[in-house]
Scaffold this active site. Structure first.
Site, PDB file in Angstrom:
ATOM      1  N   SER A   1       0.856  -1.200   0.000  1.00  0.00           N
ATOM      2  CA  SER A   1       0.000   0.000   0.000  1.00  0.00           C
ATOM      3  C   SER A   1       0.881   1.235   0.000  1.00  0.00           C
ATOM      4  CB  SER A   1      -0.870   0.029   1.255  1.00  0.00           C
ATOM      5  OG  SER A   1      -1.535   1.267   1.357  1.00  0.00           O
TER       6      SER A   1
ATOM      7  N   TYR B   1      -1.298  -0.724  10.563  1.00  0.00           N
ATOM      8  CA  TYR B   1      -1.596  -1.274   9.225  1.00  0.00           C
ATOM      9  C   TYR B   1      -0.511  -0.800   8.250  1.00  0.00           C
ATOM     10  CZ  TYR B   1      -3.730  -1.226   4.549  1.00  0.00           C
ATOM     11  OH  TYR B   1      -3.961  -1.354   3.200  1.00  0.00           O
TER      12      TYR B   1
HETATM   13  P1  NAP Z   1     -12.048  -5.366  -0.248  1.00  0.00           P
HETATM   14  O1  NAP Z   1     -12.673  -4.850  -1.496  1.00  0.00           O
HETATM   15  O2  NAP Z   1     -12.693  -5.041   1.046  1.00  0.00           O
HETATM   16  O3  NAP Z   1     -11.932  -6.966  -0.416  1.00  0.00           O
HETATM   17  C1  NAP Z   1     -11.415  -7.719   0.583  1.00  0.00           C
HETATM   18  C2  NAP Z   1     -11.397  -9.192   0.150  1.00  0.00           C
HETATM   19  O4  NAP Z   1     -10.624  -9.900   1.090  1.00  0.00           O
HETATM   20  C3  NAP Z   1     -12.743  -9.862   0.130  1.00  0.00           C
HETATM   21  O5  NAP Z   1     -12.788 -10.739  -0.978  1.00  0.00           O
HETATM   22  C4  NAP Z   1     -12.777 -10.657   1.439  1.00  0.00           C
HETATM   23  O6  NAP Z   1     -13.688 -11.734   1.303  1.00  0.00           O
HETATM   24  C5  NAP Z   1     -11.317 -11.049   1.554  1.00  0.00           C
HETATM   25  N1  NAP Z   1     -10.749 -11.278   2.880  1.00  0.00           N
HETATM   26  C6  NAP Z   1     -10.807 -10.485   3.966  1.00  0.00           C
HETATM   27  N2  NAP Z   1     -10.098 -11.012   4.983  1.00  0.00           N
HETATM   28  C7  NAP Z   1      -9.557 -12.174   4.517  1.00  0.00           C
HETATM   29  C8  NAP Z   1      -8.736 -13.169   5.095  1.00  0.00           C
HETATM   30  N3  NAP Z   1      -8.314 -13.104   6.360  1.00  0.00           N
HETATM   31  N4  NAP Z   1      -8.373 -14.225   4.322  1.00  0.00           N
HETATM   32  C9  NAP Z   1      -8.792 -14.318   3.047  1.00  0.00           C
HETATM   33  N5  NAP Z   1      -9.587 -13.415   2.457  1.00  0.00           N
HETATM   34  C10 NAP Z   1      -9.964 -12.343   3.191  1.00  0.00           C
HETATM   35  O7  NAP Z   1     -10.522  -4.910  -0.103  1.00  0.00           O
HETATM   36  P2  NAP Z   1      -9.507  -4.226  -1.139  1.00  0.00           P
HETATM   37  O8  NAP Z   1      -9.591  -2.751  -0.982  1.00  0.00           O
HETATM   38  O9  NAP Z   1      -9.665  -4.831  -2.476  1.00  0.00           O
HETATM   39  O10 NAP Z   1      -8.112  -4.649  -0.507  1.00  0.00           O
HETATM   40  C11 NAP Z   1      -7.283  -5.647  -1.080  1.00  0.00           C
HETATM   41  C12 NAP Z   1      -5.844  -5.350  -0.755  1.00  0.00           C
HETATM   42  O11 NAP Z   1      -5.483  -4.059  -1.259  1.00  0.00           O
HETATM   43  C13 NAP Z   1      -5.475  -5.334   0.736  1.00  0.00           C
HETATM   44  O12 NAP Z   1      -4.216  -5.935   0.898  1.00  0.00           O
HETATM   45  C14 NAP Z   1      -5.364  -3.858   1.059  1.00  0.00           C
HETATM   46  O13 NAP Z   1      -4.495  -3.603   2.144  1.00  0.00           O
HETATM   47  C15 NAP Z   1      -4.781  -3.337  -0.252  1.00  0.00           C
HETATM   48  N6  NAP Z   1      -4.956  -1.900  -0.457  1.00  0.00           N
HETATM   49  C16 NAP Z   1      -6.195  -1.368  -0.651  1.00  0.00           C
HETATM   50  C17 NAP Z   1      -6.307   0.012  -0.848  1.00  0.00           C
HETATM   51  C18 NAP Z   1      -7.641   0.674  -1.091  1.00  0.00           C
HETATM   52  O14 NAP Z   1      -7.677   1.933  -1.124  1.00  0.00           O
HETATM   53  N7  NAP Z   1      -8.710  -0.071  -1.280  1.00  0.00           N
HETATM   54  C19 NAP Z   1      -5.166   0.820  -0.832  1.00  0.00           C
HETATM   55  C20 NAP Z   1      -3.924   0.227  -0.617  1.00  0.00           C
HETATM   56  C21 NAP Z   1      -3.824  -1.139  -0.435  1.00  0.00           C
HETATM   57  P3  NAP Z   1     -14.322 -12.536   2.590  1.00  0.00           P
HETATM   58  O15 NAP Z   1     -15.043 -11.537   3.399  1.00  0.00           O
HETATM   59  O16 NAP Z   1     -15.186 -13.611   1.979  1.00  0.00           O
HETATM   60  O17 NAP Z   1     -13.127 -13.116   3.290  1.00  0.00           O
END
Ligand code: NAP
Length: 260
Positions: free
Chosen positions: A152, A165
């Protein structure tokens, strides 16, 4: 493939014959990465904690004509990690790409008031699970295989409301280097550091129009990122187009200030 949208037909077929696992891939960035790898010809294994989410995501991708298989995997559960790898190998016989995407951010407390149990959870899911999953997968990784870790922009400058985080995401920059050293020359290891992407995980950015606008204005490109922006970067790093890149983190953040 007939159901693909016009834009999607313009992308390449860099993963023809390849097998890719994407963790936490039933929605958001992980789902977009799984979709992109599938559209480029990979057999994709998607996973997350909840069977219902896995089933729905598999259905969506199958409806696009993609080769996809779903396995429940909570990344901090040892048996789930074992199942994810074993079922992938049983079905497809090998592993070419692993995208380690799962993360949590369970607290907005300042560091000095964050419970030890929360610190442990952040470490376990955001950092340790990637190492343990790769330990499980290592013997099945093909020559020329590729790992992409989702870090991130927060890793470069951990913000007060999500400091620990952010620190776990900083750790992934180091983990990427360390794994790249250890896994070369058979496997390349790189990371993507997304900026602000409106997903459930980042609902705090988009639920308030004022906060959203402030964050848009912080970028040079004047907009938030999309899951597809992140998928394009992850697919590049996972592909042979990046065959001379390892140990690097690609910041995909619309020009947000970055670097340590
Ligand atoms: P998201 O849309 O909320 O999706 C999260 C996904 O993770 C869901 O499919 C969820 O499904 C699954 N999940 C949650 N906890 C889990 C676990 N312990 N084991 C396996 N699966 C799990 O999140 P996102 O924004 O796409 O984030 C994905 C990645 O991008 C993360 O690493 C986050 O730190 C990174 N990121 C995001 C942003 C942003 O602005 N969105 C910015 C920087 C980095 P279930 O509920 O079925 O488990």
């Amino acid at each position: 493939m007939a159901k693909m949208m016009d834009m999607e037909t313009k992308i390449g077929r860099r993963f023809e014959g390849k097998v890719a696992i994407v963790t936490a891939s039933t929605q958001g960035i992980g789902f977009a990465i799984a979709e992109r790898l599938g559209l480029e010809g990979a057999s994709v294994v998607i996973s997350s904690r909840k069977q219902k989410n896995v089933d729905e995501a598999v259905e969506k991708l199958k409806n696009k004509g993609l080769e996809v298989f779903g396995v429940v995997c909570h990344v901090s559960n040892a048996q789930h990690r074992k199942d994810l790898i074993q079922k992938t190998v049983d079905k497809y016989g090998k592993i070419d790409v692993i995208v380690s995407n799962a993360a949590v951010n369970p607290s907005v407390d300042p560091l000095l008031r964050t419970l030890e149990s929360i610190l442990d959870k952040l470490w376990e899911i955001n950092v340790k699970a990637t190492v343990l999953l790769l330990q499980e997968a290592a013997s099945h990784l093909q020559k020329g295989s590729s790992i992409v870790i989702i870090s991130s922009i927060a890793g470069y400058n951990p913000q007060p409301a999500m400091a620990m985080y952010g620190v776990t995401k900083t750790a992934l920059l180091g983990l990427t280097k360390a794994l790249a050293t250890e896994m070369a020359p058979v496997t390349r290891v790189n990371a993507v550091a997304p900026g602000f992407v409106p997903t459930n995980f980042a609902a705090y950015i988009t639920k308030d129009e004022g906060v959203k606008k402030v964050n848009e204005e912080k970028t040079l490109l004047g907009r938030l990122g999309t899951p597809k922006d992140m998928a394009a970067a992850a697919a590049f790093l996972a592909s042979d187009d990046a065959c001379y890149i390892t140990g690097e983190t690609l910041i995909v953040a619309g020009g947000l200030p970055s670097r340590l």
